[in-house]
Design a protein around this motif. Structure first.
Motif, short mmCIF file in Angstrom:
data_model
loop_
_atom_site.label_atom_id
_atom_site.label_comp_id
_atom_site.label_asym_id
_atom_site.label_seq_id
_atom_site.Cartn_x
_atom_site.Cartn_y
_atom_site.Cartn_z
N VAL A 9 -3.44 -7.51 -2.66
CA VAL A 9 -4.52 -8.47 -2.43
C VAL A 9 -5.23 -8.20 -1.11
CG1 VAL A 9 -5.03 -10.91 -2.01
CG2 VAL A 9 -3.49 -10.25 -3.86
N VAL A 10 -4.45 -7.98 -0.05
CA VAL A 10 -5.05 -7.74 1.27
C VAL A 10 -5.87 -6.46 1.26
CG1 VAL A 10 -4.55 -7.25 3.69
CG2 VAL A 10 -3.27 -9.03 2.49
N THR A 11 -5.31 -5.38 0.70
CA THR A 11 -6.03 -4.11 0.66
C THR A 11 -7.30 -4.22 -0.18
OG1 THR A 11 -3.93 -2.92 0.85
CG2 THR A 11 -5.83 -1.65 0.14
N SER A 12 -7.19 -4.86 -1.33
CA SER A 12 -8.33 -4.99 -2.23
C SER A 12 -9.42 -5.86 -1.61
CB SER A 12 -7.89 -5.58 -3.57
OG SER A 12 -8.98 -5.62 -4.48
N THR A 13 -9.02 -6.94 -0.93
CA THR A 13 -10.00 -7.82 -0.29
C THR A 13 -10.73 -7.10 0.83
OG1 THR A 13 -8.64 -9.76 -0.79
CG2 THR A 13 -10.31 -10.02 0.92
N ALA A 14 -9.99 -6.35 1.65
CA ALA A 14 -10.63 -5.58 2.72
C ALA A 14 -11.59 -4.55 2.14
CB ALA A 14 -9.57 -4.90 3.58
N ALA A 17 3.33 1.87 1.56
CA ALA A 17 2.18 2.77 1.66
C ALA A 17 1.74 3.23 0.27
CB ALA A 17 2.54 3.97 2.54
N ALA A 18 2.71 3.45 -0.63
CA ALA A 18 2.38 3.86 -1.99
C ALA A 18 1.60 2.77 -2.71
CB ALA A 18 3.66 4.19 -2.76
N ILE A 19 1.95 1.51 -2.48
CA ILE A 19 1.23 0.40 -3.10
C ILE A 19 -0.20 0.32 -2.56
CG2 ILE A 19 1.13 -2.13 -3.23
CD1 ILE A 19 4.24 -2.01 -3.29
N ILE A 20 -0.37 0.54 -1.28
CA ILE A 20 -1.71 0.55 -0.71
C ILE A 20 -2.53 1.70 -1.31
CG2 ILE A 20 -3.02 0.92 1.43
CD1 ILE A 20 -0.74 -0.52 2.90
N GLY A 21 -1.88 2.86 -1.50
CA GLY A 21 -2.55 3.98 -2.13
C GLY A 21 -2.92 3.67 -3.58
N PHE A 22 -2.01 2.99 -4.29
CA PHE A 22 -2.28 2.58 -5.67
C PHE A 22 -3.49 1.65 -5.71
CE2 PHE A 22 -1.55 -0.95 -8.70
CZ PHE A 22 -1.72 -0.27 -9.89
N THR A 23 -3.56 0.72 -4.76
CA THR A 23 -4.69 -0.21 -4.70
C THR A 23 -6.00 0.54 -4.46
OG1 THR A 23 -3.20 -1.84 -3.71
CG2 THR A 23 -5.57 -2.29 -3.58
N ALA A 24 -5.96 1.50 -3.55
CA ALA A 24 -7.17 2.29 -3.27
C ALA A 24 -7.62 3.05 -4.52
CB ALA A 24 -6.91 3.26 -2.12
N LEU A 25 -6.66 3.56 -5.29
CA LEU A 25 -7.00 4.28 -6.52
C LEU A 25 -7.69 3.34 -7.52
CD1 LEU A 25 -6.92 6.75 -8.36
CD2 LEU A 25 -4.60 6.08 -9.04
N VAL A 26 -7.13 2.14 -7.68
CA VAL A 26 -7.74 1.16 -8.58
C VAL A 26 -9.17 0.85 -8.15
CG1 VAL A 26 -7.63 -1.23 -9.39
CG2 VAL A 26 -5.55 0.14 -9.28
N ARG A 27 -9.36 0.64 -6.85
CA ARG A 27 -10.70 0.30 -6.37
C ARG A 27 -11.68 1.47 -6.53
NH1 ARG A 27 -11.71 -4.61 -4.24
NH2 ARG A 27 -13.73 -3.81 -4.95
N LEU A 28 -11.18 2.70 -6.38
CA LEU A 28 -12.05 3.86 -6.62
C LEU A 28 -12.49 3.92 -8.08
CD1 LEU A 28 -10.40 6.74 -4.54
CD2 LEU A 28 -12.72 5.81 -4.25
N LEU A 29 -11.58 3.60 -8.99
CA LEU A 29 -11.91 3.63 -10.41
C LEU A 29 -12.92 2.54 -10.77
CD1 LEU A 29 -8.36 4.26 -11.94
CD2 LEU A 29 -10.23 5.91 -11.71
#
Length: 237
Positions: free
Chosen positions: A221-226, A29-41
């Motif tokens: 990859v999955v989180t970022s692609t979605a 879950a932390a990695i998914i949150g990290f991905t969301a943070l990157v995408r927000l930036l």
């Protein structure tokens, strides 16, 4: 402390905060949150890329005029289109920047979950799992451990199903977007015509990536692609 050690420390702390909600899957879950943070930036750049694509679409009538004017001189047509883009401050390749800026985050995850020691210390993140699948394992490890329908194998089947659904949606949306803008981006920029034909299929390559990288990187990859598919649908509607 190296950037890799710092990242491990931050993910572990974030996972500790999420543990009451996600228990053994807190690091995932932390990695998914990290991905969301990157995408927000990166999102402001994605918005800028969307504005650039709309600007290129607005240039289509003028590019059509240039095609008629320089129909017998492809090199002159190419120069004229590039000059038009420069004059209007529109970059044909602006949409690539958000993807390029995400590469370091993916490589960071790949490195961290591919090494048992980080900065001379045991990599504690490798002890974490997503349900029955260790975050440092790959699909081949899941198949060897329990087969396609074992605990870890089912995690990968779920990821493949999510990727396939997201890729199908992204493929349909990309085809509509590329078809609408083909006349604008297909002329005057070497190689872009071929790129626009290939682009709608790129989401399906995520299936291969998920199969060969560590599970933690696959989650990124999955989180970022979605995120990309939903973001593009909103920005290019």
């Amino acid at each position: 402390m190296s950037v890799f050690s710092l990242f491990v420390h931050l993910v572990e702390r974030f996972a500790d905060l999420l543990e009451p909600l996600f228990h053994a899957s807190a690091a995932a879950a932390a990695i998914i949150g990290f991905t969301a943070l990157v995408r927000l930036l990166v999102h402001p750049l994605s918005r800028a890329a969307a504005r650039g694509q709309k600007a290129r679409a607005a240039l289509q009538p003028r590019i059509a005029e240039l095609r008629g004017k320089h129909a017998r001189d492809p090199e002159k047509l190419q120069r004229a289109v590039l000059e038009l883009h420069a004059e209007e401050k529109v970059s044909p390749l602006s949409g690539c920047l958000p993807s390029l800026l995400q590469a370091p985050a993916f490589l960071l995850l790949y490195y961290v979950f591919s090494h048992s020691t980080i900065g001379g210390e045991t990599n504690g993140l490798l002890t974490h799992q997503l349900l029955d699948a260790p975050l440092g394992d790959r699909w081949t490890d899941a198949l060897a451990a329990g087969g396609m329908f074992g605990g870890a194998g089912l995690v990968y089947l779920a990821l493949f199903a999510v990727v396939a659904a997201v890729a199908t949606f992204g493929y349909r949306h990309s085809r509509r977007t590329m078809a609408a803008n083909a006349a604008t981006v297909g002329e005057g920029t070497p190689g872009l015509g071929a790129v626009t034909k290939v682009m709608p299929f790129l989401s399906f390559f995520t299936l291969v990536t998920v199969a060969v990288v560590p599970l933690a990187a696959a989650l990124y990859v999955v989180t970022s692609t979605a995120w990309s598919v939903v973001e593009r649908a909103a920005l290019y509607r």
